[in-house]
Scaffold this active site. Structure first.
Site, short mmCIF file in Angstrom:
data_model
loop_
_atom_site.label_atom_id
_atom_site.label_comp_id
_atom_site.label_asym_id
_atom_site.label_seq_id
_atom_site.Cartn_x
_atom_site.Cartn_y
_atom_site.Cartn_z
N ASP A 212 0.87 -1.18 0.00
CA ASP A 212 0.00 0.00 0.00
C ASP A 212 0.90 1.23 0.00
OD1 ASP A 212 -2.20 1.61 -0.02
OD2 ASP A 212 -3.07 0.86 1.85
N CYS B 181 -13.31 -23.95 18.74
CA CYS B 181 -12.57 -23.93 17.47
C CYS B 181 -11.65 -25.14 17.43
CB CYS B 181 -11.76 -22.64 17.41
SG CYS B 181 -10.54 -22.59 16.09
N ALA C 65 -11.62 3.48 1.03
CA ALA C 65 -12.29 4.31 2.04
C ALA C 65 -13.53 3.66 2.62
CB ALA C 65 -12.63 5.68 1.45
N CYS D 225 -6.24 -23.88 19.59
CA CYS D 225 -7.38 -24.23 20.44
C CYS D 225 -7.41 -25.70 20.82
CB CYS D 225 -8.68 -23.82 19.77
SG CYS D 225 -8.72 -22.03 19.50
N CYS E 242 -8.66 -25.19 15.62
CA CYS E 242 -7.32 -24.87 15.12
C CYS E 242 -6.25 -25.42 16.07
CB CYS E 242 -7.16 -23.36 14.91
SG CYS E 242 -6.73 -22.45 16.39
N ASP F 22 -3.74 7.21 -3.75
CA ASP F 22 -5.15 7.62 -3.86
C ASP F 22 -5.57 8.36 -2.60
OD1 ASP F 22 -4.76 5.12 -2.50
OD2 ASP F 22 -6.93 4.83 -2.48
N1 GUN Z 1 -6.41 1.05 3.18
C1 GUN Z 1 -7.69 1.12 3.63
N2 GUN Z 1 -8.42 1.92 2.83
C2 GUN Z 1 -7.61 2.36 1.85
C3 GUN Z 1 -7.81 3.21 0.71
O1 GUN Z 1 -8.89 3.73 0.45
N3 GUN Z 1 -6.71 3.43 -0.08
C4 GUN Z 1 -5.50 2.86 0.20
N4 GUN Z 1 -4.49 3.10 -0.62
N5 GUN Z 1 -5.29 2.06 1.27
C5 GUN Z 1 -6.34 1.82 2.08
ZN ZN Z 2 -8.70 -21.69 17.26
#
Ligand code: GUN
Ligand code: ZN
Length: 483
Positions: free
Chosen positions: A90, A276, A193, A281, A278, A125
Protein backbone atom coordinates in the site's frame (compact mmCIF):
# COMPACT_ATOMS: atom_id res chain seq x y z
CA UNK A 1 4.32 -8.16 -15.42
CA UNK A 2 0.70 -7.15 -15.76
CA UNK A 3 -1.99 -8.31 -13.39
CA UNK A 4 -4.67 -10.56 -14.81
CA UNK A 5 -7.70 -12.27 -13.39
CA UNK A 6 -9.69 -15.28 -14.51
CA UNK A 7 -12.94 -16.24 -12.88
CA UNK A 8 -13.95 -19.89 -12.53
CA UNK A 9 -17.23 -20.63 -10.69
CA UNK A 10 -19.66 -17.88 -9.78
CA UNK A 11 -22.54 -17.44 -7.37
CA UNK A 12 -24.61 -14.25 -6.87
CA UNK A 13 -22.02 -11.65 -7.95
CA UNK A 14 -19.23 -13.60 -6.24
CA UNK A 15 -16.74 -15.81 -7.97
CA UNK A 16 -13.85 -18.11 -7.43
CA UNK A 17 -10.91 -17.30 -9.62
CA UNK A 18 -7.21 -16.99 -10.22
CA UNK A 19 -5.25 -13.81 -9.87
CA UNK A 20 -1.98 -13.73 -11.78
CA UNK A 21 0.61 -11.14 -10.73
CA UNK A 22 3.83 -11.47 -12.70
CA UNK A 23 4.61 -15.18 -12.59
CA UNK A 24 2.68 -15.84 -9.41
CA UNK A 25 -0.83 -17.21 -9.21
CA UNK A 26 -3.17 -17.09 -6.25
CA UNK A 27 -6.63 -18.55 -5.79
CA UNK A 28 -9.47 -16.17 -4.99
CA UNK A 29 -11.37 -15.22 -2.91
CA UNK A 30 -8.22 -14.73 -0.90
CA UNK A 31 -7.13 -13.17 2.33
CA UNK A 32 -4.08 -10.94 2.31
CA UNK A 33 -2.91 -10.69 5.92
CA UNK A 34 -1.43 -7.30 6.74
CA UNK A 35 2.19 -7.43 7.79
CA UNK A 36 3.76 -4.62 9.76
CA UNK A 37 7.54 -5.22 9.72
CA UNK A 38 7.91 -3.63 13.15
CA UNK A 39 5.37 -5.74 14.95
CA UNK A 40 5.14 -9.19 13.45
CA UNK A 41 3.07 -11.46 15.63
CA UNK A 42 3.19 -14.14 12.96
CA UNK A 43 6.00 -14.31 10.41
CA UNK A 44 5.37 -14.43 6.66
CA UNK A 45 6.94 -17.89 6.65
CA UNK A 46 4.40 -19.09 9.18
CA UNK A 47 1.65 -17.48 7.12
CA UNK A 48 2.83 -19.45 4.14
CA UNK A 49 2.68 -22.61 6.23
CA UNK A 50 -0.96 -21.82 7.00
CA UNK A 51 -1.77 -21.64 3.30
CA UNK A 52 -1.46 -17.90 2.74
CA UNK A 53 -0.57 -17.17 -0.89
CA UNK A 54 -0.45 -13.37 -0.74
CA UNK A 55 0.12 -10.69 1.85
CA UNK A 56 0.02 -6.93 1.98
CA UNK A 57 2.41 -4.56 3.66
CA UNK A 58 2.87 -0.82 3.73
CA UNK A 59 5.55 0.74 1.55
CA UNK A 60 5.31 3.99 3.46
CA UNK A 61 6.23 2.27 6.73
CA UNK A 62 9.25 0.68 5.04
CA UNK A 63 10.37 3.97 3.53
CA UNK A 64 10.22 5.70 6.91
CA UNK A 65 11.82 2.87 8.86
CA UNK A 66 15.26 3.37 10.41
CA UNK A 67 15.56 -0.36 10.68
CA UNK A 68 14.42 -1.44 7.23
CA UNK A 69 14.50 1.37 4.68
CA UNK A 70 18.07 0.59 3.55
CA UNK A 71 17.82 -3.15 3.79
CA UNK A 72 14.63 -3.41 1.77
CA UNK A 73 16.21 -1.48 -1.10
CA UNK A 74 19.18 -3.82 -1.13
CA UNK A 75 17.46 -7.15 -0.56
CA UNK A 76 13.97 -6.53 -1.86
CA UNK A 77 10.75 -7.27 -0.03
CA UNK A 78 10.59 -10.97 -0.73
CA UNK A 79 13.99 -11.76 0.72
CA UNK A 80 13.60 -9.40 3.63
CA UNK A 81 10.23 -10.85 4.59
CA UNK A 82 11.26 -14.37 3.60
CA UNK A 83 8.08 -14.85 1.56
CA UNK A 84 7.97 -16.00 -2.05
CA UNK A 85 4.24 -15.51 -2.61
CA UNK A 86 2.52 -12.36 -3.85
CA UNK A 87 3.39 -9.23 -1.89
CA UNK A 88 1.16 -6.23 -2.39
CA UNK A 89 2.24 -2.87 -1.04
CA UNK A 90 0.00 0.00 0.00
CA UNK A 91 1.17 3.52 -0.68
CA UNK A 92 0.71 5.76 2.30
CA UNK A 93 -2.85 6.64 1.52
CA UNK A 94 -4.11 5.00 4.63
CA UNK A 95 -1.74 7.12 6.73
CA UNK A 96 -3.06 10.04 4.72
CA UNK A 97 -6.60 9.25 5.80
CA UNK A 98 -5.58 8.90 9.43
CA UNK A 99 -2.95 11.64 9.86
CA UNK A 100 -3.99 14.06 7.13
CA UNK A 101 -0.70 14.19 5.27
CA UNK A 102 2.28 12.17 4.10
CA UNK A 103 5.67 13.34 2.90
CA UNK A 104 5.72 11.59 -0.47
CA UNK A 105 4.34 12.09 -3.94
CA UNK A 106 2.46 9.65 -6.13
CA UNK A 107 5.49 9.18 -8.37
CA UNK A 108 7.81 8.64 -5.42
CA UNK A 109 5.70 5.97 -3.77
CA UNK A 110 5.16 4.05 -7.03
CA UNK A 111 8.85 4.20 -7.91
CA UNK A 112 9.69 3.04 -4.41
CA UNK A 113 7.21 0.14 -4.55
CA UNK A 114 8.72 -0.92 -7.88
CA UNK A 115 12.26 -0.66 -6.53
CA UNK A 116 11.64 -2.81 -3.47
CA UNK A 117 10.18 -5.55 -5.69
CA UNK A 118 6.51 -5.36 -4.81
CA UNK A 119 4.17 -7.52 -6.92
CA UNK A 120 1.21 -5.13 -6.73
CA UNK A 121 1.68 -1.38 -6.32
CA UNK A 122 -0.89 1.10 -5.06
CA UNK A 123 -0.84 4.77 -6.13
CA UNK A 124 -1.36 7.60 -3.68
CA UNK A 125 -5.15 7.62 -3.86
CA UNK A 126 -7.16 9.78 -1.47
CA UNK A 127 -9.51 7.82 0.81
CA UNK A 128 -12.33 10.33 1.22
CA UNK A 129 -14.20 10.17 4.50
CA UNK A 130 -17.81 8.92 4.40
CA UNK A 131 -18.82 12.17 6.06
CA UNK A 132 -17.31 14.38 3.35
CA UNK A 133 -19.61 16.74 1.49
CA UNK A 134 -20.13 16.22 -2.18
CA UNK A 135 -17.78 18.96 -3.29
CA UNK A 136 -14.92 17.53 -1.24
CA UNK A 137 -15.62 14.00 -2.46
CA UNK A 138 -15.68 15.17 -6.06
CA UNK A 139 -12.50 17.22 -5.69
CA UNK A 140 -10.59 14.41 -4.01
CA UNK A 141 -11.82 11.90 -6.56
CA UNK A 142 -10.51 14.13 -9.33
CA UNK A 143 -7.06 14.13 -7.68
CA UNK A 144 -7.15 10.34 -7.26
CA UNK A 145 -8.08 9.89 -10.92
CA UNK A 146 -5.30 12.24 -11.99
CA UNK A 147 -2.80 10.15 -10.02
CA UNK A 148 -4.07 6.93 -11.61
CA UNK A 149 -3.66 8.50 -15.04
CA UNK A 150 -0.17 9.62 -14.07
CA UNK A 151 0.66 6.10 -12.87
CA UNK A 152 -0.28 4.65 -16.26
CA UNK A 153 1.72 7.34 -18.11
CA UNK A 154 4.82 6.89 -16.00
CA UNK A 155 4.94 3.11 -15.79
CA UNK A 156 2.94 1.90 -18.78
CA UNK A 157 -0.13 -0.25 -19.05
CA UNK A 158 1.66 -3.45 -18.07
CA UNK A 159 2.97 -2.31 -14.70
CA UNK A 160 1.26 -4.16 -11.83
CA UNK A 161 -0.58 -1.14 -10.49
CA UNK A 162 -3.89 -1.20 -8.64
CA UNK A 163 -6.62 1.29 -9.55
CA UNK A 164 -8.49 2.22 -6.35
CA UNK A 165 -12.12 3.32 -6.63
CA UNK A 166 -13.01 6.26 -4.39
CA UNK A 167 -16.06 8.54 -4.25
CA UNK A 168 -17.08 8.44 -0.59
CA UNK A 169 -20.76 7.64 -0.01
CA UNK A 170 -21.96 9.08 -3.32
CA UNK A 171 -23.10 6.20 -5.53
CA UNK A 172 -22.85 8.25 -8.71
CA UNK A 173 -19.24 9.21 -7.88
CA UNK A 174 -18.40 5.56 -7.19
CA UNK A 175 -20.01 4.67 -10.53
CA UNK A 176 -18.03 7.36 -12.31
CA UNK A 177 -14.83 6.23 -10.60
CA UNK A 178 -15.48 2.58 -11.50
CA UNK A 179 -16.02 3.48 -15.14
CA UNK A 180 -12.91 5.66 -15.37
CA UNK A 181 -10.69 3.15 -13.58
CA UNK A 182 -11.86 0.48 -16.03
CA UNK A 183 -11.39 2.77 -19.02
CA UNK A 184 -7.83 3.50 -17.92
CA UNK A 185 -7.12 -0.21 -18.22
CA UNK A 186 -6.82 -1.21 -14.57
CA UNK A 187 -7.55 -4.91 -14.01
CA UNK A 188 -7.00 -4.88 -10.27
CA UNK A 189 -9.38 -2.54 -8.54
CA UNK A 190 -9.56 -1.98 -4.80
CA UNK A 191 -12.64 -0.31 -3.38
CA UNK A 192 -11.30 2.32 -1.04
CA UNK A 193 -12.29 4.31 2.04
CA UNK A 194 -14.61 1.65 3.39
CA UNK A 195 -12.74 1.07 6.66
CA UNK A 196 -14.70 3.79 8.53
CA UNK A 197 -17.94 2.19 7.33
CA UNK A 198 -16.96 -1.23 8.60
CA UNK A 199 -15.60 0.16 11.86
CA UNK A 200 -18.95 1.73 12.61
CA UNK A 201 -21.00 -1.24 11.36
CA UNK A 202 -22.48 0.73 8.46
CA UNK A 203 -22.98 -2.36 6.32
CA UNK A 204 -25.97 -0.90 4.53
CA UNK A 205 -23.83 1.94 3.23
CA UNK A 206 -21.07 -0.52 2.45
CA UNK A 207 -23.43 -2.50 0.23
CA UNK A 208 -24.52 0.61 -1.68
CA UNK A 209 -20.96 1.77 -2.18
CA UNK A 210 -19.55 -1.56 -3.32
CA UNK A 211 -22.42 -2.27 -5.68
CA UNK A 212 -22.17 1.21 -7.18
CA UNK A 213 -18.51 0.60 -8.02
CA UNK A 214 -19.20 -2.94 -9.21
CA UNK A 215 -21.90 -1.65 -11.57
CA UNK A 216 -19.37 0.11 -13.78
CA UNK A 217 -16.11 -1.75 -13.18
CA UNK A 218 -15.26 -4.34 -15.84
CA UNK A 219 -16.55 -7.78 -14.87
CA UNK A 220 -13.10 -9.14 -15.55
CA UNK A 221 -11.43 -6.88 -12.96
CA UNK A 222 -10.25 -8.39 -9.69
CA UNK A 223 -11.94 -6.53 -6.83
CA UNK A 224 -10.13 -5.94 -3.57
CA UNK A 225 -12.05 -4.67 -0.55
CA UNK A 226 -9.54 -2.40 1.16
CA UNK A 227 -9.22 -3.03 4.88
CA UNK A 228 -12.03 -5.56 5.26
CA UNK A 229 -11.27 -6.95 8.65
CA UNK A 230 -13.71 -9.19 10.39
CA UNK A 231 -14.46 -12.61 8.86
CA UNK A 232 -18.14 -12.30 9.78
CA UNK A 233 -18.62 -9.94 6.82
CA UNK A 234 -16.53 -11.73 4.17
CA UNK A 235 -19.48 -13.75 2.82
CA UNK A 236 -21.52 -10.58 2.33
CA UNK A 237 -18.62 -8.90 0.55
CA UNK A 238 -17.92 -11.96 -1.59
CA UNK A 239 -21.58 -12.04 -2.67
CA UNK A 240 -21.09 -8.53 -4.05
CA UNK A 241 -18.13 -9.67 -6.09
CA UNK A 242 -15.19 -8.82 -3.82
CA UNK A 243 -12.31 -11.19 -4.56
CA UNK A 244 -9.67 -10.07 -2.08
CA UNK A 245 -9.68 -8.98 1.52
CA UNK A 246 -6.76 -7.60 3.43
CA UNK A 247 -6.92 -7.92 7.11
CA UNK A 248 -5.03 -6.58 10.07
CA UNK A 249 -7.92 -7.66 12.29
CA UNK A 250 -6.22 -10.90 13.25
CA UNK A 251 -3.41 -8.93 14.89
CA UNK A 252 -5.37 -5.89 16.08
CA UNK A 253 -7.96 -8.05 17.81
CA UNK A 254 -5.26 -10.28 19.30
CA UNK A 255 -3.57 -7.26 20.86
CA UNK A 256 -6.84 -6.39 22.57
CA UNK A 257 -7.23 -9.93 23.85
CA UNK A 258 -10.03 -10.68 21.40
CA UNK A 259 -10.84 -14.08 19.98
CA UNK A 260 -12.44 -14.07 16.52
CA UNK A 261 -15.17 -16.40 15.41
CA UNK A 262 -17.34 -16.30 12.30
CA UNK A 263 -20.23 -15.12 14.42
CA UNK A 264 -18.51 -12.31 16.25
CA UNK A 265 -15.56 -11.80 18.55
CA UNK A 266 -15.17 -12.51 22.23
CA UNK A 267 -12.92 -11.15 24.94
CA UNK A 268 -10.68 -14.03 25.85
CA UNK A 269 -11.57 -13.35 29.50
CA UNK A 270 -15.20 -14.19 28.73
CA UNK A 271 -14.52 -17.59 27.25
CA UNK A 272 -14.91 -20.72 29.34
CA UNK A 273 -14.19 -22.94 26.33
CA UNK A 274 -12.51 -22.54 22.96
CA UNK A 275 -15.08 -23.27 20.23
CA UNK A 276 -12.57 -23.93 17.47
CA UNK A 277 -10.49 -26.77 16.11
CA UNK A 278 -7.32 -24.87 15.12
CA UNK A 279 -3.91 -25.98 16.41
CA UNK A 280 -3.91 -23.37 19.19
CA UNK A 281 -7.38 -24.23 20.44
CA UNK A 282 -6.73 -27.95 20.33
CA UNK A 283 -3.62 -27.62 22.46
CA UNK A 284 -4.85 -25.07 25.02
CA UNK A 285 -7.77 -24.73 27.39
CA UNK A 286 -9.39 -21.30 27.62
CA UNK A 287 -7.61 -20.78 30.94
CA UNK A 288 -4.22 -21.73 29.48
CA UNK A 289 -4.72 -19.39 26.52
CA UNK A 290 -5.78 -16.55 28.81
CA UNK A 291 -2.68 -16.85 30.97
CA UNK A 292 -0.13 -17.86 28.32
CA UNK A 293 3.04 -15.75 28.14
CA UNK A 294 2.66 -15.51 24.35
CA UNK A 295 -1.08 -15.01 24.52
CA UNK A 296 -1.19 -12.25 21.89
CA UNK A 297 0.67 -14.35 19.38
CA UNK A 298 -1.47 -17.41 20.10
CA UNK A 299 -4.60 -15.34 19.67
CA UNK A 300 -3.26 -13.97 16.39
CA UNK A 301 -2.64 -17.52 15.15
CA UNK A 302 -6.14 -18.57 16.11
CA UNK A 303 -7.67 -15.43 14.56
CA UNK A 304 -5.83 -16.12 11.33
CA UNK A 305 -6.88 -19.76 11.26
CA UNK A 306 -10.54 -18.74 11.66
CA UNK A 307 -10.24 -16.09 8.98
CA UNK A 308 -8.57 -18.42 6.50
CA UNK A 309 -11.11 -21.15 7.16
CA UNK A 310 -13.89 -18.70 6.38
CA UNK A 311 -12.27 -17.89 3.04
CA UNK A 312 -12.14 -21.62 2.27
CA UNK A 313 -15.80 -21.96 3.23
CA UNK A 314 -16.73 -19.10 0.93
CA UNK A 315 -14.83 -20.67 -1.96
CA UNK A 316 -16.66 -23.96 -1.42
CA UNK A 317 -20.04 -22.19 -1.16
CA UNK A 318 -19.39 -20.43 -4.48
CA UNK A 319 -18.43 -23.70 -6.12
CA UNK A 320 -21.61 -25.36 -4.80
CA UNK A 321 -23.87 -22.38 -5.42
CA UNK A 322 -24.81 -22.06 -1.76
CA UNK A 323 -23.45 -18.58 -1.08
CA UNK A 324 -26.88 -17.10 -0.26
CA UNK A 325 -27.26 -19.64 2.55
CA UNK A 326 -23.86 -18.68 3.94
CA UNK A 327 -24.58 -14.94 3.67
CA UNK A 328 -27.89 -15.49 5.43
CA UNK A 329 -26.20 -17.42 8.22
CA UNK A 330 -23.39 -14.93 8.80
CA UNK A 331 -25.53 -11.82 8.57
CA UNK A 332 -27.81 -12.97 11.37
CA UNK A 333 -24.94 -12.49 13.80
CA UNK A 334 -25.36 -8.73 14.09
CA UNK A 335 -28.38 -6.47 13.48
CA UNK A 336 -26.32 -4.11 11.32
CA UNK A 337 -25.15 -7.00 9.18
CA UNK A 338 -28.77 -8.04 8.80
CA UNK A 339 -29.48 -4.52 7.54
CA UNK A 340 -26.65 -4.88 5.05
CA UNK A 341 -27.99 -8.26 3.93
CA UNK A 342 -31.48 -6.86 3.48
CA UNK A 343 -30.02 -4.00 1.49
CA UNK A 344 -28.20 -6.49 -0.70
CA UNK A 345 -31.50 -8.28 -1.34
CA UNK A 346 -33.05 -4.98 -2.39
CA UNK A 347 -30.45 -4.92 -5.15
CA UNK A 348 -31.58 -8.37 -6.31
CA UNK A 349 -32.45 -7.30 -9.85
CA UNK A 350 -28.91 -6.12 -10.38
CA UNK A 351 -27.39 -9.19 -8.73
CA UNK A 352 -29.57 -11.53 -10.78
CA UNK A 353 -27.65 -10.55 -13.91
CA UNK A 354 -24.47 -11.94 -12.37
CA UNK A 355 -25.99 -15.00 -10.79
CA UNK A 356 -25.65 -18.44 -12.28
CA UNK A 357 -28.46 -20.62 -13.57
CA UNK A 358 -27.92 -23.91 -11.75
CA UNK A 359 -27.02 -24.52 -8.16
CA UNK A 360 -26.71 -27.46 -5.91
CA UNK A 361 -29.66 -26.44 -3.75
CA UNK A 362 -31.90 -23.71 -2.42
CA UNK A 363 -32.70 -23.85 1.29
CA UNK A 364 -35.48 -21.56 2.43
CA UNK A 365 -34.31 -19.75 5.56
CA UNK A 366 -37.16 -17.32 6.25
CA UNK A 367 -38.66 -14.14 4.77
CA UNK A 368 -35.37 -12.91 3.35
CA UNK A 369 -35.13 -15.95 1.07
CA UNK A 370 -38.18 -14.68 -0.84
CA UNK A 371 -36.06 -11.90 -2.34
CA UNK A 372 -33.23 -14.14 -3.49
CA UNK A 373 -32.01 -13.88 -7.06
CA UNK A 374 -33.22 -17.42 -7.86
CA UNK A 375 -36.82 -16.47 -6.98
CA UNK A 376 -36.62 -13.29 -9.02
CA UNK A 377 -35.18 -15.11 -12.01
CA UNK A 378 -37.69 -17.94 -11.81
CA UNK A 379 -40.60 -15.53 -11.71
CA UNK A 380 -39.24 -13.59 -14.67
CA UNK A 381 -39.02 -16.84 -16.61
CA UNK A 382 -42.57 -17.87 -15.69
CA UNK A 383 -43.77 -15.37 -18.24
CA UNK A 384 -42.32 -17.64 -20.95
CA UNK A 385 -44.36 -20.73 -19.98
CA UNK A 386 -46.63 -21.97 -22.76
CA UNK A 387 -50.20 -22.16 -21.53
CA UNK A 388 -53.55 -23.33 -22.94
CA UNK A 389 -56.75 -21.42 -22.45
CA UNK A 390 -57.97 -23.11 -19.29
CA UNK A 391 -55.23 -23.29 -16.71
CA UNK A 392 -55.34 -24.89 -13.29
CA UNK A 393 -52.77 -24.34 -10.56
CA UNK A 394 -53.18 -27.39 -8.31
CA UNK A 395 -51.64 -26.41 -4.98
CA UNK A 396 -52.00 -29.92 -3.58
CA UNK A 397 -50.03 -31.26 -6.57
CA UNK A 398 -52.95 -33.62 -7.31
CA UNK A 399 -54.00 -35.00 -10.70
CA UNK A 400 -56.81 -33.02 -12.39
CA UNK A 401 -58.78 -33.62 -15.59
CA UNK A 402 -60.50 -31.23 -17.93
CA UNK A 403 -57.92 -28.44 -18.21
CA UNK A 404 -55.64 -27.45 -21.10
CA UNK A 405 -52.73 -26.89 -18.72
CA UNK A 406 -52.25 -28.14 -15.17
CA UNK A 407 -49.52 -26.52 -13.09
CA UNK A 408 -48.35 -27.17 -9.54
CA UNK A 409 -47.33 -24.66 -6.92
CA UNK A 410 -44.17 -24.31 -4.86
CA UNK A 411 -43.64 -21.25 -2.73
CA UNK A 412 -41.77 -18.91 -2.79
CA UNK A 413 -41.37 -19.53 -6.54
CA UNK A 414 -44.98 -19.97 -7.57
CA UNK A 415 -46.59 -22.07 -10.29
CA UNK A 416 -44.54 -24.63 -12.18
CA UNK A 417 -45.17 -27.03 -14.96
CA UNK A 418 -44.65 -30.73 -14.17
CA UNK A 419 -41.67 -30.92 -16.53
CA UNK A 420 -39.81 -28.41 -14.34
CA UNK A 421 -40.25 -30.67 -11.34
CA UNK A 422 -36.69 -31.99 -11.40
CA UNK A 423 -34.91 -28.87 -12.59
CA UNK A 424 -33.39 -26.02 -10.59
CA UNK A 425 -34.79 -24.30 -8.61
CA UNK A 426 -38.04 -26.28 -8.23
CA UNK A 427 -36.36 -29.66 -7.89
CA UNK A 428 -33.47 -28.60 -5.67
CA UNK A 429 -35.30 -26.30 -3.28
CA UNK A 430 -36.12 -27.38 0.24
CA UNK A 431 -38.80 -25.47 2.06
CA UNK A 432 -40.26 -25.90 5.54
CA UNK A 433 -44.00 -25.72 6.27
CA UNK A 434 -45.50 -22.87 4.30
CA UNK A 435 -45.36 -19.41 5.89
CA UNK A 436 -47.15 -16.22 4.89
CA UNK A 437 -44.12 -14.59 3.26
CA UNK A 438 -43.36 -17.48 0.94
CA UNK A 439 -47.02 -17.91 0.03
CA UNK A 440 -47.36 -14.23 -0.84
CA UNK A 441 -44.22 -14.45 -2.94
CA UNK A 442 -45.55 -17.55 -4.69
CA UNK A 443 -48.82 -15.74 -5.42
CA UNK A 444 -46.78 -13.05 -7.10
CA UNK A 445 -45.62 -15.78 -9.45
CA UNK A 446 -49.25 -16.56 -10.29
CA UNK A 447 -49.92 -12.86 -10.91
CA UNK A 448 -46.94 -12.62 -13.22
CA UNK A 449 -48.18 -15.67 -15.07
CA UNK A 450 -51.63 -14.13 -15.45
CA UNK A 451 -50.24 -10.76 -16.55
CA UNK A 452 -48.15 -12.36 -19.27
CA UNK A 453 -50.91 -14.69 -20.49
CA UNK A 454 -53.97 -12.53 -20.96
CA UNK A 455 -55.69 -15.15 -23.14
CA UNK A 456 -55.61 -17.79 -20.44
CA UNK A 457 -58.01 -18.14 -17.60
CA UNK A 458 -56.28 -19.24 -14.41
CA UNK A 459 -57.94 -21.12 -11.57
CA UNK A 460 -56.32 -22.21 -8.33
CA UNK A 461 -57.39 -25.30 -6.39
CA UNK A 462 -56.25 -27.66 -3.67
CA UNK A 463 -55.66 -25.00 -1.05
CA UNK A 464 -55.68 -25.69 2.63
CA UNK A 465 -58.26 -23.47 4.37
CA UNK A 466 -55.47 -21.68 6.24
CA UNK A 467 -54.12 -20.10 3.05
CA UNK A 468 -57.30 -19.14 1.25
CA UNK A 469 -57.38 -15.58 2.59
CA UNK A 470 -53.85 -14.79 1.57
CA UNK A 471 -54.41 -16.20 -1.91
CA UNK A 472 -57.65 -14.23 -2.29
CA UNK A 473 -55.92 -11.06 -1.12
CA UNK A 474 -52.87 -11.49 -3.31
CA UNK A 475 -54.61 -12.67 -6.44
CA UNK A 476 -57.70 -10.42 -6.47
CA UNK A 477 -59.27 -10.77 -9.91
CA UNK A 478 -56.25 -12.31 -11.60
CA UNK A 479 -57.18 -15.90 -10.74
CA UNK A 480 -60.21 -17.68 -9.37
CA UNK A 481 -60.03 -19.87 -6.29
CA UNK A 482 -61.96 -23.12 -6.61
CA UNK A 483 -62.22 -26.25 -4.45
N1 GUN B 1 -6.41 1.05 3.18
C1 GUN B 1 -7.69 1.12 3.63
N2 GUN B 1 -8.42 1.92 2.83
C2 GUN B 1 -7.61 2.36 1.85
C3 GUN B 1 -7.81 3.21 0.71
O1 GUN B 1 -8.89 3.73 0.45
N3 GUN B 1 -6.71 3.43 -0.08
C4 GUN B 1 -5.50 2.86 0.20
N4 GUN B 1 -4.49 3.10 -0.62
N5 GUN B 1 -5.29 2.06 1.27
C5 GUN B 1 -6.34 1.82 2.08
ZN1 ZN C 1 -8.70 -21.69 17.26
Amino acid sequence: MAISFESLDSDIAGRTGKLVAGKKVIRTPALLPVINPHLMLVTPKELKGMGVEALITNAYIFSQSMQYSERVREEGLHKLLDFDGVIMTDSGSFQLSVYGEVSITNKQTLTYQRDIGSDIWVPLDIPTSPDADRETAEGELAITMERLREAKELFGNDAPIAGPVQGSLYPDLRERAGKEVGDLGFTFCPIGAVVPLMESYRYRDLVDVVLAAKRTLPRSACIHLFGAGHPVMFALAAAMGCDLFDSAAYALYAKEGRYLTTHGSFKIDELADLPCSCAVCRSHTAEQLRTAKDRTRLLALHNLAVTLAEIARIRQAITDGTLWELVDERCRNHPQLLSGYRRLLQHNAELEQFDRAHKRRFFYRGDESCARTEVLRYQRQITRLRLGENVLVACDNGVREGYDTVLYFKPPFGPYSPDLKETFPIGQSEIPEWDAAMVRQGCKGIRMLADSHKDSRIRVCGLHAEWKNIFAEELGQTAELIE
